[in-house]
Design a protein around this motif. Structure first.
Motif, PDB file in Angstrom:
ATOM      1  N   GLN A  40      -0.967  31.344 -39.933  1.00 58.44           N
ATOM      2  CA  GLN A  40      -2.370  31.002 -39.687  1.00 58.44           C
ATOM      3  C   GLN A  40      -2.600  30.728 -38.205  1.00 58.44           C
ATOM      4  OE1 GLN A  40      -4.390  28.171 -42.146  1.00 58.44           O
ATOM      5  NE2 GLN A  40      -3.322  28.787 -44.012  1.00 58.44           N
ATOM      6  N   LEU A  41      -1.683  29.989 -37.591  1.00 61.65           N
ATOM      7  CA  LEU A  41      -1.815  29.680 -36.170  1.00 61.65           C
ATOM      8  C   LEU A  41      -1.795  30.955 -35.339  1.00 61.65           C
ATOM      9  CD1 LEU A  41      -1.797  27.468 -33.912  1.00 61.65           C
ATOM     10  CD2 LEU A  41       0.686  27.726 -33.895  1.00 61.65           C
ATOM     11  N   THR A  64       5.893  25.957 -43.724  1.00 63.62           N
ATOM     12  CA  THR A  64       5.894  26.099 -42.268  1.00 63.62           C
ATOM     13  C   THR A  64       5.552  27.527 -41.855  1.00 63.62           C
ATOM     14  OG1 THR A  64       7.550  24.349 -42.040  1.00 63.62           O
ATOM     15  CG2 THR A  64       7.308  25.878 -40.194  1.00 63.62           C
ATOM     16  N   GLU A  65       6.137  28.494 -42.556  1.00 65.45           N
ATOM     17  CA  GLU A  65       5.876  29.903 -42.239  1.00 65.45           C
ATOM     18  C   GLU A  65       4.407  30.245 -42.416  1.00 65.45           C
ATOM     19  OE1 GLU A  65       7.158  34.310 -43.937  1.00 65.45           O
ATOM     20  OE2 GLU A  65       8.464  32.586 -44.326  1.00 65.45           O
ATOM     21  N   SER A 112      -4.513  35.021 -31.936  1.00 63.80           N
ATOM     22  CA  SER A 112      -4.662  36.436 -31.592  1.00 63.80           C
ATOM     23  C   SER A 112      -6.119  36.870 -31.559  1.00 63.80           C
ATOM     24  CB  SER A 112      -3.894  37.304 -32.590  1.00 63.80           C
ATOM     25  OG  SER A 112      -4.451  37.184 -33.899  1.00 63.80           O
ATOM     26  N   GLY A 113      -7.006  36.062 -32.102  1.00 61.02           N
ATOM     27  CA  GLY A 113      -8.426  36.406 -32.091  1.00 61.02           C
ATOM     28  C   GLY A 113      -9.080  36.038 -30.769  1.00 61.02           C
ATOM     29  N   GLY A 114     -10.311  36.459 -30.594  1.00 67.05           N
ATOM     30  CA  GLY A 114     -11.050  36.123 -29.383  1.00 67.05           C
ATOM     31  C   GLY A 114     -10.962  37.203 -28.333  1.00 67.05           C
ATOM     32  N   SER A 115     -11.819  37.069 -27.346  1.00 62.88           N
ATOM     33  CA  SER A 115     -11.926  38.092 -26.303  1.00 62.88           C
ATOM     34  C   SER A 115     -10.916  37.899 -25.182  1.00 62.88           C
ATOM     35  CB  SER A 115     -13.339  38.056 -25.701  1.00 62.88           C
ATOM     36  OG  SER A 115     -13.619  36.772 -25.159  1.00 62.88           O
ATOM     37  N   GLU A 116     -10.251  36.744 -25.142  1.00 58.44           N
ATOM     38  CA  GLU A 116      -9.354  36.448 -24.035  1.00 58.44           C
ATOM     39  C   GLU A 116      -8.159  35.650 -24.554  1.00 58.44           C
ATOM     40  OE1 GLU A 116      -9.548  33.948 -19.810  1.00 58.44           O
ATOM     41  OE2 GLU A 116     -11.370  34.802 -20.688  1.00 58.44           O
ATOM     42  N   VAL A 165     -22.123  20.777 -37.496  1.00 55.77           N
ATOM     43  CA  VAL A 165     -22.413  20.640 -36.060  1.00 55.77           C
ATOM     44  C   VAL A 165     -22.302  21.982 -35.331  1.00 55.77           C
ATOM     45  CG1 VAL A 165     -21.763  18.217 -35.975  1.00 55.77           C
ATOM     46  CG2 VAL A 165     -20.010  19.966 -35.592  1.00 55.77           C
ATOM     47  N   PHE A 166     -22.272  23.075 -36.098  1.00 54.91           N
ATOM     48  CA  PHE A 166     -22.300  24.443 -35.546  1.00 54.91           C
ATOM     49  C   PHE A 166     -21.091  24.734 -34.641  1.00 54.91           C
ATOM     50  CE2 PHE A 166     -26.688  22.911 -36.064  1.00 54.91           C
ATOM     51  CZ  PHE A 166     -27.109  23.777 -37.074  1.00 54.91           C
ATOM     52  N   LEU A 167     -19.920  24.263 -35.067  1.00 53.47           N
ATOM     53  CA  LEU A 167     -18.708  24.499 -34.297  1.00 53.47           C
ATOM     54  C   LEU A 167     -17.652  25.284 -35.075  1.00 53.47           C
ATOM     55  CD1 LEU A 167     -18.212  21.087 -32.461  1.00 53.47           C
ATOM     56  CD2 LEU A 167     -18.598  23.304 -31.379  1.00 53.47           C
ATOM     57  N   SER A 168     -17.983  25.699 -36.291  1.00 53.49           N
ATOM     58  CA  SER A 168     -16.963  26.334 -37.129  1.00 53.49           C
ATOM     59  C   SER A 168     -16.483  27.663 -36.577  1.00 53.49           C
ATOM     60  CB  SER A 168     -17.500  26.533 -38.552  1.00 53.49           C
ATOM     61  OG  SER A 168     -18.676  27.312 -38.538  1.00 53.49           O
ATOM     62  N   ASP A 169     -17.291  28.324 -35.753  1.00 51.27           N
ATOM     63  CA  ASP A 169     -16.864  29.597 -35.181  1.00 51.27           C
ATOM     64  C   ASP A 169     -15.926  29.395 -34.001  1.00 51.27           C
ATOM     65  OD1 ASP A 169     -18.911  28.444 -33.678  1.00 51.27           O
ATOM     66  OD2 ASP A 169     -19.544  30.381 -32.844  1.00 51.27           O
ATOM     67  N   LYS A 170     -15.958  28.228 -33.396  1.00 53.38           N
ATOM     68  CA  LYS A 170     -15.161  27.964 -32.197  1.00 53.38           C
ATOM     69  C   LYS A 170     -13.939  27.100 -32.485  1.00 53.38           C
ATOM     70  CE  LYS A 170     -14.573  28.258 -27.701  1.00 53.38           C
ATOM     71  NZ  LYS A 170     -14.265  29.535 -27.039  1.00 53.38           N
ATOM     72  N   VAL A 171     -14.050  26.201 -33.444  1.00 56.85           N
ATOM     73  CA  VAL A 171     -12.963  25.270 -33.759  1.00 56.85           C
ATOM     74  C   VAL A 171     -12.382  25.647 -35.116  1.00 56.85           C
ATOM     75  CG1 VAL A 171     -12.302  22.858 -34.051  1.00 56.85           C
ATOM     76  CG2 VAL A 171     -14.147  23.460 -32.466  1.00 56.85           C
ATOM     77  N   LYS A 172     -11.113  25.997 -35.146  1.00 54.63           N
ATOM     78  CA  LYS A 172     -10.460  26.417 -36.379  1.00 54.63           C
ATOM     79  C   LYS A 172      -9.637  25.272 -36.961  1.00 54.63           C
ATOM     80  CE  LYS A 172     -12.257  30.422 -35.804  1.00 54.63           C
ATOM     81  NZ  LYS A 172     -13.429  30.816 -36.632  1.00 54.63           N
ATOM     82  N   ILE A 173      -9.398  25.348 -38.278  1.00 54.47           N
ATOM     83  CA  ILE A 173      -8.703  24.274 -38.991  1.00 54.47           C
ATOM     84  C   ILE A 173      -7.494  24.843 -39.722  1.00 54.47           C
ATOM     85  CG2 ILE A 173      -8.910  22.415 -40.682  1.00 54.47           C
ATOM     86  CD1 ILE A 173     -11.908  22.559 -40.391  1.00 54.47           C
ATOM     87  N   ILE A 174      -6.387  24.115 -39.643  1.00 48.91           N
ATOM     88  CA  ILE A 174      -5.231  24.392 -40.494  1.00 48.91           C
ATOM     89  C   ILE A 174      -4.958  23.119 -41.287  1.00 48.91           C
ATOM     90  CG2 ILE A 174      -2.811  25.064 -40.616  1.00 48.91           C
ATOM     91  CD1 ILE A 174      -3.121  26.483 -37.978  1.00 48.91           C
TER      92      ILE A 174
END
Length: 690
Positions: free
Chosen positions: A226-227, A220-221, A232-236, A357-366
């Motif tokens: 990871q979450l 869980t930790e 915390s990433g991204g511009s906003e 589908v070129f979404l790996s930079d926008k959609v993250k996976i855990i």
């Protein structure tokens, strides 16, 4: 083969062993059993591991040496005992190991025997005891080719081994391995068959280190870390997060089924086509241990290089739902919205699907799938992460899932969407699971039918339909959070005058109801008019000519809903100001039906006091399910300030457009009335009943 009884049938006749096992119940150290046919190299492997593992963390035992230590006469004395006495000695041996691990805090590796089988006998003799099985946390089985074992046995210089045919060794190995694999699942033991390549590729030592440290709490930790890193990433700072299950949600395919169809598995030799089906339908169900076991099945079956290649092949076989793909692509320009995939399946597959589908930079996976992923995803962990998004990261969460395994996640989200696939592909147990939980604790999911021609689940009034590409749906997702529109008279002299009889403990019954009625009329003419406006209509002037009069806008298209029972007197005052409006009593949100709002463009919800705002939220959500654009005004005598400013309820309410609040007074007092202090009791003279 002599059967072994169920784990809870009574561990053994020896009361001391039973008592010791009970005392250990809440403090189970990591004890790893090393099993394999006699001559498969357990002692040699144990010595090798002793050289590669830290002696401050691990201790090493040859089971025969410990049995000799706890038996009068050593191994020679042990051989003279009957079967029952031998079992007691074996149990004392494992309890000695367990006690030493408890005292030292170390983990143990124990080389032992699971089964003996003379070639002339029809079945083998299982010697792994229930005390063993209740002590082990992991079992590693040396899955050495029987030809090699036969060679080792012939060349063994330290002990004389009887001659055994390769045919019998093969039968023995299959029976022993299959028995251990199955019985481990009844005792919450993680099992893995290890082949020579695990040792040669230096995978075994990292695996054992992982066994020592990896717990459900650590799992869980790691997932939370990871979450937090993703958020915390991204511009906003994200305001909204879309959380998706993967298999049969993002796409109609199940990655695990496709994966195990491709993988040449030893489990096929044991009569298992897809080993995960048997695993998850067994005693472990969908627990943390079950998903760790699924990871070990993958580790023992395929190496890293072939695993990566297989994930790539499976990814090419998966086609995402076009509607979900459009939704995620629309999100690309929205910095305040994030998307996250929480998968109990194979992270490696879905990572490649998103890359495709070129979404790996926008959609993250855990998720997991391999030990190198560091964690496993479970249904309970999905819900934990969604709750963390809401409570720690202050996000509004939309969750999308397709099966009962997703229900905890769906219920933890602000908004839940059930992805309903074609009938022959979708979960057969989801309807029953949904029926049980819809309406419980305010859970009101909707369903997206993908593809559009598939048959919906349940009744669409029970599980309403939603179109993922519908303008209003997209608008509700991508809307930016704003402060609630709240008007109030807290500091005005009129509020002090009107509040005095409302707060006076001597005023109750008809007098208090009349006060509430006056407050309702005042709030309607003073603040409601500012929100909705006035309209002109012709009247006859007292001097005889026609002139313009004014009334509140669209009275005939307005529905006044008092929240019973405390809201009725104030609602009657609002009705005095809107005499042409419809009036509907409602105790719960479902009392408002679709027919009630068909001809309306405004709903006024009225309550005497709003504390947490939970009831108001339920009403607003229900109304928005019935009508996406109707204007809603909430009128109350007193509103607890936090519920319209800083609470989670306020956070959810601010997502709705066309919502306003009117109050005579905002209060910082979080007191909830009861008995003589309850407003409803005072209004209707029922204080003696509470």
């Amino acid at each position: 083969m002599k059967p072994i009884s169920h784990p809870w049938d009574g561990v053994c006749e020896n009361g001391d062993i039973e008592a010791r096992l009970e005392s250990f119940k809440n403090s189970k150290p990591v004890i790893i059993g090393l099993y394999g046919l006699p001559g498969s190299g357990k002692s040699f492997l144990l010595a090798t591991l002793r050289q590669g593992l830290d002696v401050d963390d691990f201790t090493f035992y040859d089971g025969s040496d410990i049995i000799a230590a706890v038996t009068d006469g050593g191994l020679e004395g042990f051989q003279t005992l009957d079967d029952e006495e031998k079992t007691h000695c074996r149990e004392r041996a494992i309890m000695k190991i367990r006690q030493e691990c408890d005292d030292s805090g170390k983990s143990a590796l124990v080389a032992g025997h699971a089964m003996f089988w003379n070639e002339e006998e029809e079945t083998g003799d299982i010697v792994c005891t229930q005390a063993d099985l209740r002590s082990y946390t992991h079992i590693l089985y040396l899955d050495i080719p029987v030809e090699k074992i036969a060679e080792y046995r012939r060349n063994d210089q330290k002990r004389s081994r009887p001659s055994v045919s390769i045919t019998h060794l093969a039968k023995w190995q299959i029976a022993e391995r299959q028995h251990l694999r199955e019985v481990c699942r009844s005792y919450d033991i993680i099992f893995a068959a290890i082949s020579p390549h695990h040792v040669s590729m230096n995978k075994l030592i990292p695996m054992i280190r992982d066994f020592r440290t990896h717990t459900e709490d650590l799992n869980t930790e790691l997932a939370e870390q990871q979450l937090d890193k993703i958020m915390s990433g991204g511009s906003e700072t994200p305001e909204t997060v879309l959380v998706f299950d993967a298999d049969k949600t993002l796409a109609p395919q199940d990655s695990a089924e496709l994966f195990w169809e491709l993988v040449p598995s030893i489990h096929n030799k044991e009569g298992e086509y897809c080993p995960l089906k048997k695993l998850f339908s067994g005693p472990l169900q969908y627990s943390y241990i079950a998903f760790r076991q699924a990871t070990m099945l993958c580790e023992e079956t395929i190496d890293d290089k072939d695993y990566d290649a297989c994930c790539g092949t499976v990814a090419q076989m998966i086609e995402m739902h076009p509607e979900i793909l459009d939704l995620l692509n629309f999100m690309k320009g929205q910095a305040h919205v994030r998307a996250l995939v929480l998968t109990c399946g194979l992270k490696g597959v879905w990572k490649r699907v998103l890359e495709k589908v070129f979404l790996s930079d926008k959609v993250k996976i855990i998720g997991g799938g391999r030990l190198s992923d560091g964690l496993v995803m479970t249904p309970a962990l999905k819900a934990t992460l969604v709750a963390r998004l809401r409570n720690l990261h202050n996000c509004y969460v939309w969750a999308f899932g397709d099966s009962p395994l997703d229900l905890k996640m769906l219920r933890a989200a602000n908004q839940a969407v059930v992805v309903t696939g074609e009938e022959y592909k979708r979960s057969t147990t989801m309807n029953g699971a949904l029926t049980k939980c819809i309406g419980t604790d305010g859970f009101q999911p909707r369903q997206a039918v993908l593809p559009c021609y598939a048959r919906p689940r349940l009744d669409v009034t029970q599980l309403p339909l939603v179109q993922l590409t519908d303008y209003f749906f997209l608008d509700s997702i991508f809307i930016r959070r704003k402060s609630l529109h709240v008007l109030h008279a807290t500091d005005r002299p009129v509020a002090k005058l009107l509040m005095t009889p409302m707060r006076d403990g001597e005023v109750s019954g008809p007098a208090l109801r009349e006060t509430h009625r006056r407050v309702g009329w005042y709030l309607a003419v003073e603040f409601y008019a500012d929100i909705i406006g006035l309209e002109k209509y012709p009247i006859r002037h007292v001097q005889g000519y026609q002139t313009d009069g004014h009334r509140l806008f669209n009275e005939k298209e307005t529905l006044i809903v008092p929240l019973m029972r405390g809201g009725e007197p104030m609602a009657l005052g609002v009705n005095d100001a809107l005499p042409l409006a419809m009036f509907l009593h409602a105790k719960v949100s479902s009392d408002i039906k679709a027919k009630h709002v068909q001809s309306c463009n405004m709903i006024v919800l009225v309550d005497s006091v709003i504390n947490s705002g939970k009831s108001i939220l339920e009403f607003v959500q229900h109304i928005r399910h019935l009508n996406k654009t109707i204007r809603i005004v909430v009128v109350a005598g007193v509103i607890q300030a936090q519920c319209v400013s800083a609470s989670m309820i306020a956070h959810e309410l601010c997502r709705f457009r066309g919502l306003s609040f009117i109050a005579l007074r905002l209060s910082d007092n979080k007191f909830t009335g009861k008995g003589t202090t309850d407003t409803g009791n005072r209004l209707f003279n029922t204080v003696h009943l509470d």
